[in-house]
Enzyme design. Structure first.
Site, mmCIF file in Angstrom:
data_model
loop_
_atom_site.group_PDB
_atom_site.id
_atom_site.type_symbol
_atom_site.label_atom_id
_atom_site.label_comp_id
_atom_site.label_asym_id
_atom_site.label_seq_id
_atom_site.Cartn_x
_atom_site.Cartn_y
_atom_site.Cartn_z
ATOM 1 C CG ASP A 10 8.636 14.746 30.291
ATOM 2 O OD1 ASP A 10 8.110 15.074 28.733
ATOM 3 O OD2 ASP A 10 8.350 12.955 30.195
ATOM 4 C CG HIS A 241 11.984 11.874 20.747
ATOM 5 N ND1 HIS A 241 11.468 10.344 20.091
ATOM 6 C CD2 HIS A 241 13.511 11.663 21.329
ATOM 7 C CE1 HIS A 241 12.220 9.477 20.061
ATOM 8 N NE2 HIS A 241 12.967 9.883 21.013
HETATM 9 C C1 BDR Z 1 9.331 11.401 24.733
HETATM 10 O O1 BDR Z 1 9.783 10.675 25.999
HETATM 11 C C2 BDR Z 1 10.471 11.634 26.922
HETATM 12 O O2 BDR Z 1 12.159 10.749 27.281
HETATM 13 C C3 BDR Z 1 10.873 13.033 26.126
HETATM 14 O O3 BDR Z 1 10.827 13.537 26.487
HETATM 15 C C4 BDR Z 1 9.853 12.633 24.742
HETATM 16 O O4 BDR Z 1 8.898 13.300 25.220
HETATM 17 C C5 BDR Z 1 9.684 10.293 23.863
HETATM 18 O O5 BDR Z 1 9.401 8.504 23.595
HETATM 19 CA CA CA Z 2 8.899 14.667 26.954
#
Ligand code: BDR
Ligand code: CA
Length: 314
Positions: A10, A241
């Site tokens: 995403d 992340h």
């Molecule tokens: C996840 O949430 C999204 O905002 C980031 O892309 C990552 O995949 C982190 O909690």
């Molecule tokens: Ca993500």
């Protein structure tokens, strides 16, 4: 032989970093991107995925558009405060020249796994709706996938989208519960470790010096995301992340795992919480569920340095 992966994404600032990290790593062969809502709506996620591949000079890699809503509810909406209204730090990329495939993400996943059973690893770094839809359409993908290595969830750490839940899982807890319950090997790279992978201001300054289009794009999009983290967490810089899932594929020795069955909360305050059964006594709700590799420890400095090294060498 490089390991074949499909990234379900995403994009998203940290998604962009993860996709580029994978593309800069000769151990990995990115055979497709599938898109999902989360940081942005799915249509924008698809546009961004095409843009990112073109920035990397890899417009040959297919992009399959995914679901627009969660399994049981409409998408709760994007997070412009975190990733920007465009999902790419408000840099407003032009229209890409490439087009997405005219099959869905779930169909693409099924088609590719059927063609190469045992060879392809799924790497979801967004909500798990596409993966759940693919499982519903063709449950045998659980046998055909080599592994699922996902960014999402929080076993022992607090959430980030709510006090209980991590954002990707909270966006579609029903889908996540299906994915954690299918009979394949899932590795969960969640907040337990990603909040310990700290990209410092020095790393960020260094991206701008690499002199290649991928690092230059990261240097452009990161400031918006960094401002969010610096305003909301006690940190200078940001957390890695989605790239932590790529780091796990490249260097699993940098992670410490526990093997637990996972259920996902679908109701009330605990909606989206990934609950591991950590004790010896297994309650009926967890009984018969597959053991998930849950990442509980990380050498955060080395995973972040690995990403910088790969991008610098691009
Ligand atoms: C996840 O949430 C999204 O905002 C980031 O892309 C990552 O995949 C982190 O909690
Ligand atoms: Ca993500």
């Amino acid at each position: 032989m490089p390991r074949k992966i499909i990234i379900d994404t995403d994009p998203g600032v940290d998604d962009a970093m993860a996709i580029f990290f994978a593309l800069c790593s000769p151990e990995l062969d990115l055979i497709g991107l599938t898109t999902i809502f989360g940081n942005v709506h799915t249509a924008l996620a698809t546009k961004n995925a095409l843009n990112l591949l073109e920035i990397a000079g890899r417009g040959d890699i297919p992009v399959a558009p995914g679901a627009s809503d969660a399994l049981t509810r409409p998408f709760a909406g994007p997070v412009p405060a975190v990733h920007g209204a465009d999902g790419q730090g408000e840099v407003n990329l032009p229209a890409p020249t490439g087009k997405p495939l005219n099959i869905s993400a779930a169909e693409f996943i099924i088609e590719r796994l059927r063609a190469q059973p045992g060879e392809i690893t799924l790497v979801p770094i967004g909500p798990l709706t596409n993966i759940a839809l693919a499982l519903r359409l063709e449950p045998r993908i659980a046998d055909w996938a080599r592994e699922v290595v996902l960014m999402g969830g929080n076993a022992l750490a607090p959430g980030n989208a709510s006090p209980a839940a991590e954002a990707n899982i909270r966006n579609d807890p029903e889908a996540a519960d299906l994915v954690f319950g299918a009979g394949w090997q899932v590795t969960m790279v969640g907040l337990d470790v990603t909040l310990r992978a700290h990209i410092t201001p020095a790393h960020i300054a260094d991206y701008a010096e690499h002199g290649n289009p991928m690092s230059a794009h990261i240097a452009r999009i990161v400031p918006h995301y960094q401002r969010y983290y610096e305003a909301n967490y006690d940190v200078g810089g940001l957390f890695s992340h989605d790239s932590s899932a790529i780091a796990y594929l490249l260097a699993p020795e940098l992670f410490k795992l526990r093997r637990w069955p996972i259920r996902v909360g679908t109701r009330g305050l605990g909606r989206g919480k990934t609950w591991p059964a950590t004790g010896r006594r297994i309650l009926p709700e967890w009984e018969g569920r597959p053991l998930v590799n849950v990442c509980v420890g990380i050498d955060g400095a080395r995973t972040v340095d690995l990403q910088s090294e790969r991008l610098r060498g691009a």
